[in-house]
Design a protein around this motif. Structure first.
Motif: not given
Length: 300
Positions: A162-174
């Motif tokens: 879950i934390n891996l999904m969140v981390a990769v997702g947040i890094s792609s938001i911009p």
């Protein structure tokens, strides 16, 4: 009489062309791109392998259970891709690892599209100070390499899927915020948006019902390419020990664990590496094909 039949056929043909939906036209153009269809075929095969992984190879008995008696065996009839350093079947671990990689990639991109798309739509639609605040915040995120940002987030939250999904997702938001903002800026001043405002439609309805659906083409293309990037980031984080933890199968973790045995057992790292390469290549081919199919300049 013949002229009437010919005109009638021409009218029917024109009617059928008019009835063809926009997405039907996109699919027609996509099918003409052989490389994109090759990528789509490979992706479908990977999805099917991941979906039926439990039927193809038992997770506990084949992919997880250790059997040191057959460790580091090469490809054979019993183990078509060989075994790893603990005697586990590499093919079984790869198809179960495909489930992990695809799940993390798709959900991470979904998180990025939802949050980044919302922020981009708000910034583009309202403009002014709100636009400046949102986009300068996105610029700050963009100033940090996405993989480094993902490492920082995983290190702070802990290592889990879950934390891996969140981390990769947040890094792609911009990336998605900037894409959606650019699309909104080109759409919001068009006549159908002005008409919606004139009849009293609320801003939320205009954004959700009119602007975002017409901004999806570049988002779909970037999302397809983004899944490839997310899978690569997941493999990279797992390779350095910050992603999926042992003994769960994941392509990056398999590369890391097989690295000390590269000379004596080449297959331990080669096949997971090929799986990563083929998956990312197929997603890039599909993304390029979608970009061409969705390009309005190629409609004729």
């Amino acid at each position: 009489m013949d002229n009437g039949i010919i005109k009638g056929n021409e009218n029917n043909s024109n009617t059928n062309k008019k009835k063809r939906s926009q997405w039907g036209e996109v699919w027609r153009r996509l099918r003409k791109n052989k490389m994109a269809m090759l990528g789509l075929t490979i992706i479908i095969i990977l999805i099917l392998l991941a979906a039926f992984a439990d039927i193809i190879a038992d997770y506990e008995e084949v992919a997880i259970k250790m059997n040191t008696a057959v460790r580091l065996q090469g490809p054979s009839k019993d183990h078509i891709l060989g075994t790893d350093e603990l005697g586990r079947d590499i093919f079984a671990r790869m198809i179960h690892g495909a489930r992990v990689s695809l799940k993390v990639g798709i959900i991470a991109v979904g998180i990025a599209i939802i949050i980044g798309g919302t922020l981009g739509a708000i910034a583009g639609f309202y403009g002014g100070k709100l636009d400046n605040i949102i986009m300068r915040t996105m610029d700050i995120f963009l100033a940090v390499p996405s993989i480094l940002l993902a490492i920082a987030i995983v290190s702070a939250l802990g290592t889990s899927m879950i934390n891996l999904m969140v981390a990769v997702g947040i890094s792609s938001i911009p990336n998605y915020a900037r894409i959606v903002r650019a699309s909104v800026l080109s759409i919001k001043d068009q006549e159908f948006i002005e008409a919606a405002k004139a009849i009293g439609a609320k801003d939320t309805r205009i954004i959700l019902k009119h602007i975002l659906p017409n901004s999806m083409a570049p988002v779909i293309v970037q999302g397809t390419l983004g899944v490839a990037g997310a899978i690569l980031s997941t493999a990279g984080l797992s390779f350095i020990g910050l992603g999926i933890q042992k003994p769960a199968p994941e392509w990056g973790a398999m590369l890391s664990s097989g690295r000390p045995f590269l000379r004596e057992a080449w297959h331990v790292t080669t096949f997971p590496g090929i799986a990563i390469m083929i998956t990312i290549l197929s997603l890039n081919l599909l993304g390029d094909g979608l970009r061409d199919a969705l390009d309005p300049r190629l409609k004729q």
